[in-house]
Design an enzyme around this catalytic site. Structure first.
Site, PDB file in Angstrom:
ATOM      1  N   HIS A  93      16.504 -35.629  93.160  1.00 44.79           N
ATOM      2  CA  HIS A  93      17.826 -35.026  92.896  1.00 44.79           C
ATOM      3  C   HIS A  93      17.899 -33.579  93.401  1.00 44.79           C
ATOM      4  O   HIS A  93      18.536 -32.729  92.772  1.00 44.79           O
ATOM      5  CB  HIS A  93      18.157 -35.064  91.395  1.00 44.79           C
ATOM      6  CG  HIS A  93      18.285 -36.441  90.837  1.00 44.79           C
ATOM      7  ND1 HIS A  93      19.482 -37.100  90.734  1.00 44.79           N
ATOM      8  CD2 HIS A  93      17.360 -37.315  90.359  1.00 44.79           C
ATOM      9  CE1 HIS A  93      19.295 -38.297  90.192  1.00 44.79           C
ATOM     10  NE2 HIS A  93      18.012 -38.454  89.967  1.00 44.79           N
ATOM     11  N   ASN A 166      23.194 -41.312  85.755  1.00 45.32           N
ATOM     12  CA  ASN A 166      23.420 -41.655  87.165  1.00 45.32           C
ATOM     13  C   ASN A 166      24.785 -42.301  87.327  1.00 45.32           C
ATOM     14  O   ASN A 166      25.459 -42.604  86.341  1.00 45.32           O
ATOM     15  CB  ASN A 166      22.350 -42.643  87.647  1.00 45.32           C
ATOM     16  CG  ASN A 166      21.032 -41.954  88.016  1.00 45.32           C
ATOM     17  OD1 ASN A 166      20.982 -40.750  88.222  1.00 45.32           O
ATOM     18  ND2 ASN A 166      19.977 -42.738  88.089  1.00 45.32           N
TER      19      ASN A 166
HETATM   20 FE1  HDE Z   1      15.201 -38.355  86.510  1.00 44.21          FE
HETATM   21  N1  HDE Z   1      14.117 -36.727  86.971  1.00 44.21           N
HETATM   22  N2  HDE Z   1      13.518 -39.394  86.129  1.00 44.21           N
HETATM   23  N3  HDE Z   1      16.278 -40.080  86.210  1.00 44.21           N
HETATM   24  N4  HDE Z   1      16.886 -37.399  86.932  1.00 44.21           N
HETATM   25  C1  HDE Z   1      14.590 -35.538  87.375  1.00 44.21           C
HETATM   26  O1  HDE Z   1      13.901 -33.465  86.532  1.00 44.21           O
HETATM   27  C2  HDE Z   1      12.301 -38.850  85.946  1.00 44.21           C
HETATM   28  C3  HDE Z   1      15.777 -41.282  85.834  1.00 44.21           C
HETATM   29  C4  HDE Z   1      18.154 -37.846  86.776  1.00 44.21           C
HETATM   30  O2  HDE Z   1      20.894 -32.294  88.183  1.00 44.21           O
HETATM   31  C5  HDE Z   1      13.541 -34.465  87.442  1.00 44.21           C
HETATM   32  O3  HDE Z   1      14.747 -31.369  86.512  1.00 44.21           O
HETATM   33  C6  HDE Z   1      11.361 -39.838  85.509  1.00 44.21           C
HETATM   34  C7  HDE Z   1      16.828 -42.132  85.358  1.00 44.21           C
HETATM   35  C8  HDE Z   1      19.102 -36.841  87.202  1.00 44.21           C
HETATM   36  O4  HDE Z   1      19.026 -31.248  87.698  1.00 44.21           O
HETATM   37  C9  HDE Z   1      12.283 -35.185  86.953  1.00 44.21           C
HETATM   38  C10 HDE Z   1      12.064 -41.016  85.469  1.00 44.21           C
HETATM   39  C11 HDE Z   1      17.970 -41.394  85.460  1.00 44.21           C
HETATM   40  C12 HDE Z   1      18.323 -35.765  87.605  1.00 44.21           C
HETATM   41  C13 HDE Z   1      12.807 -36.582  86.671  1.00 44.21           C
HETATM   42  C14 HDE Z   1      13.409 -40.735  85.852  1.00 44.21           C
HETATM   43  C15 HDE Z   1      17.609 -40.119  85.996  1.00 44.21           C
HETATM   44  C16 HDE Z   1      16.955 -36.136  87.426  1.00 44.21           C
HETATM   45  C17 HDE Z   1      13.441 -33.741  88.751  1.00 44.21           C
HETATM   46  C18 HDE Z   1      11.561 -42.404  85.127  1.00 44.21           C
HETATM   47  C19 HDE Z   1      19.396 -41.828  85.117  1.00 44.21           C
HETATM   48  C20 HDE Z   1      18.826 -34.455  88.163  1.00 44.21           C
HETATM   49  C21 HDE Z   1      14.067 -32.379  88.530  1.00 44.21           C
HETATM   50  C22 HDE Z   1      10.993 -42.502  83.868  1.00 44.21           C
HETATM   51  C23 HDE Z   1      19.568 -42.029  83.705  1.00 44.21           C
HETATM   52  C24 HDE Z   1      19.175 -33.493  87.090  1.00 44.21           C
HETATM   53  C25 HDE Z   1      14.302 -32.315  87.111  1.00 44.21           C
HETATM   54  C26 HDE Z   1      19.745 -32.235  87.700  1.00 44.21           C
HETATM   55  C27 HDE Z   1      15.877 -35.293  87.678  1.00 44.21           C
HETATM   56  C28 HDE Z   1      11.995 -37.519  86.166  1.00 44.21           C
HETATM   57  C29 HDE Z   1      14.407 -41.720  85.954  1.00 44.21           C
HETATM   58  C30 HDE Z   1      18.593 -39.107  86.253  1.00 44.21           C
HETATM   59  C31 HDE Z   1      11.087 -35.170  87.876  1.00 44.21           C
HETATM   60  C32 HDE Z   1       9.897 -39.621  85.216  1.00 44.21           C
HETATM   61  C33 HDE Z   1      16.669 -43.558  84.806  1.00 44.21           C
HETATM   62  C34 HDE Z   1      20.609 -36.958  87.206  1.00 44.21           C
HETATM   63  O5  HDE Z   1      11.797 -34.627  85.761  1.00 44.21           O
END
Ligand code: HDE
Length: 710
Positions: A93, A166
């Protein structure tokens, strides 16, 4: 000397004068550089520690042509700060755009939760919302085929609530432990560093073929939802199941939804690819311009609520993030709205430094045991340490709790901005008894309490059997689409798999598709011109679910031009009254209208009046509009016939299924661009109003004539 004596004299004279005049005084120095000196009304430029600068153009040198001096703290501070301007981009993201706004509750959920943000009707809660692509880097384009992040930070009166969702309601994997693998597979390939922001490559499809649980999400990612028209036209989903917890500590499962007032709208794939070239910042610009001009995007906020008994009755596991709950089964109750009405003042300070944490929930909202969510609860807090570099990232203004105070006994660390008072940096303490500051205390009643959920006791590394059905909902999604959307989905699969070089990777995906829908698998195999392998053996046989029309986009565009963009291509000698009529009719419905001309200075209309252009033809192709009008003179048209930008303008509008309004003089251009008459081609002699109905939508019936779909 760095400056000639006369230049110095001139500069000091100007400085004296500057106290009396309002506009910044500009003076040229001896080396020809420009000095802008502060007036009384203007702030003086200083170092980071407040020392005013006399000269921000020249470094300190040993003589005008001599080496720079180490002593020059002004130069060193400025360059050093610049050297460290970039921080690590988000691992996923990274590319995002954001805006401020508010959330307003319209219906209380007091029966289910004690969270004030969901019980106090009419109260406005400040929000900061960031939209993003997932796979590309921070500088990548806005329109790849990708999932979009939809992260909302609500500054509630009981602490920040980050609903980090999302634009699709399900996810690729069921367990957080696979997330690094998924992301490694989709990002640029490890050895070659490409492709950027694209899933159409071997490693992604290799992983997908080996992870049948991803199949449902693949249906979404290959659908038109992955190429949104605008960030303002996307749905948002919390994806994971959460819990609402009421005063009696009773818990109810909840799925969160955002629904755009402008409807869910998409681009076409060929269009998205071309937009990437025409305007890599297409979505960012669109959001910024809409808000700047007062067209504030708005979403309904809705919930699906289920008791434990209802969840147990579902044919799938509510803790499995690869599954959705069909709206037809459990309707979405709309209980609020979000309006984005203010652009960030500074991209870095706000959009880039925003840290969203799914762990940020106020009392009354709690997590489920979804193993994907459980991993997320660790990841987001952790990633900020390498991204923002300090445990004190919560003190950065955009991340601070704005709706309420925050205080505890945590102290110190890098970039500590607070200056806590007193000796009590531990608790319990009794310093208040001695008249000193005792510090904050627990609130057993109003504080955050986890829902009292019974847990199993045996430690295992096991996926529950209830997670084993990987295909029923993929099938549900595909079969719920209109024929048009099914064709787009199949074509997207053909496109992506055509970019894979390993036959076995393609074959495995095809074999999995056989479990989704035999016809889909066949279409994709025919599109690739490869033999269709037999369907793979599913862990459990898929079941047929009742199609869910809620999952479609086509046929549901709002019956209005609200939020859409119309381009009017004009030439010298064009009839200004037609331009005016088209503009008026479109703007009356809420569209943004832009004038496109061969030259940016504009055109001389038939009346002799000058009409200024908003965009020059070569730099403003029709892909950036939803509908176009060609208001040209006979001579103007003849000239355009020799300009490929004009022919592309018309041709692309036609093949991207857009309405084309035109004057009679534009006909030779239509013919040369291959734009044949149909319901979306409107002679403006019939009046500008006639252009509106086709401009509100796409000309789906045209598609089979202009594109070979799978
Ligand atoms: Fe994320 N995700 N994600 N994700 N995600 C990040 O956090 C992660 C997942 C989502 O505008 C990171 O600050 C893991 C689902 C958005 O700053 C990180 C898993 C959904 C954003 C991270 C998921 C998301 C992130 C990277 C699986 C929809 C951007 C930078 C377990 C519900 C937020 C940060 C923004 C960002 C980890 C799966 C949505 C690495 C480990 C499911 C919208 O922490």
């Amino acid at each position: 000397m760095a400056k000639s004596a006369s230049a110095l004299a001139r500069a000091s004279k100007t400085k004296a004068k500057a106290k009396r005049i309002a506009a910044p005084a500009t003076v040229t120095g001896g080396g020809g550089e420009t000095h802008q000196t502060a007036t009384a009304a203007e702030a003086r430029i200083t170092t980071n520690f407040g020392v005013p600068l006399s000269d921000d153009q020249n470094s300190l040198r040993a003589g005008p042509r001599g080496p720079s001096l180490l002593e020059d703290f002004v130069l060193r501070e400025k360059i050093q700060h610049f050297d460290h301007e970039r921080i690590p981009e988000r691992i996923v993201h990274a590319r995002g755009s954001a805006a401020h706004g508010y959330f307003e509750l319209t219906k209380s959920l007091a029966k289910y939760t004690r969270a004030k943000v969901l019980t106090e009707v009419g109260v406005r809660t400040e929000v900061f919302t960031r939209f993003s692509t997932v796979a590309g880097g921070a500088g990548s384009v806005d329109t790849p085929r990708d999932v979009r992040g939809f992260a909302v930070k609500l500054y509630t009166r009981e602490g920040n609530w980050d609903l980090v969702g999302n634009n699709m309601p399900v996810f690729f994997i069921q367990d957080a432990i696979k997330f690094p693998d998924l992301i490694h597979a989709v990002k640029m390939e490890a050895d070659r560093g490409y492709p950027q922001a694209a899933s159409a490559h071997d490693t992604f499809w290799d992983f997908i073929g080996l992870m049948p649980e991803a199949t449902h999400m693949i249906m979404w990612a290959m659908s038109d939802r992955a190429i949104p028209r605008s960030l303002r036209m996307m749905e948002g989903f919390g994806v994971n199941t959460f819990r609402l917890v009421n005063d009696k500590d009773e818990a109810t499962f909840v799925k969160f939804h955002w629904r755009p007032k402008l409807g869910t709208q998409s681009t076409g794939w060929d269009e998205a690819v071309k937009i990437a070239g025409a305007d890599p910042d297409f979505h960012r610009r669109d959001l910024h311009e809409a808000i700047a001009s007062g067209g504030f995007p708005e979403w309904e906020f809705g919930v699906q609520l289920l008791s434990q008994v209802q969840a147990d009755g579902l044919p799938f596991d509510i803790l499995d993030a690869t599954k959705l709950i069909p709206e037809e089964l459990y309707p979405i109750q709309v209980v609020g709205r979000m309006v984005l009405d203010r652009n960030p003042d500074n991209f870095f300070a706000e959009t880039e430094q925003a840290a969203f944490l799914p762990t940020n929930v106020p009392p009354g909202i709690d997590f489920s045991e979804d193993p994907l969510l459980q991993g997320r609860l660790f990841s987001y807090q952790d990633t900020q340490l390498s991204r923002l570099g300090t445990v004190n990232f919560h003190q950065i203004p955009i991340n601070q709790a704005k709706g309420c105070p925050f205080q505890n006994m945590q102290r110190d660390g890098h970039m500590q901005m607070q200056v806590p008072k007193g000796r009590a940096n531990y608790e319990p303490n009794s310093l208040a008894e001695a008249g000193e500051i005792g510090g904050p205390r627990e609130d057993p009643e109003g504080g955050f309490r986890s829902a009292p959920v019974a847990t199993q006791s045996t430690k295992v590394r096991l996926r529950a059997e209830s997670f084993a059905d990987h295909y029923s909902q993929a099938r549900l999604f595909y079969r719920s689409q209109t024929a048009i959307e099914q064709a787009h989905l199949a074509s997207a699969l053909v496109f992506e798999l055509s970019k894979c070089s390993f036959d076995h990777v393609r074959d495995r995906v095809l074999a999995n598709l056989g479990n989704v829908d035999a016809d889909l698998a066949r279409r994709v195999a025919v599109g690739l011109n490869v033999p269709l392998p037999p369907a793979s053996k599913p862990a459990v046989p898929p079941i047929d679910m009742k199609p869910s029309p809620a999952l479609r986009i086509v046929g549901k565009y709002p019956d209005s031009l609200m939020g859409r963009a119309v381009g009017i291509l004009v030439t010298d000698g064009a009839d200004g009254s037609v331009v005016k009529a088209v503009r008026k009719a479109c703007e009356a419905e809420g569209a943004t209208v832009k004038i496109v001309a061969p030259k940016i200075g504009g055109v001389t209309l038939q009346s002799g009046k000058l009409l200024k252009a908003d965009g020059q033809l070569a730099g403003t192709p029709s892909v950036v509009f939803d509908a176009v009008a060609l208001v040209v003179s006979e001579d103007g048209c003849t000239q355009l016939l020799g300009d490929s930008a004009a022919i592309d303008f018309v041709h692309n509008a036609f093949v991207h299924l857009k309405a084309i309004g035109h004057t009679a003089q534009a006909k030779p251009l239509l013919v040369k661009a291959g734009a044949a008459p149909d319901a979306g081609m409107v002679d403006l002699a019939a009046g500008a109003e006639a252009f509106l109905p086709p401009a509100r939508t796409r000309q789906w019936k045209r598609e089979p004539k202009v594109r070979m779909l799978a």
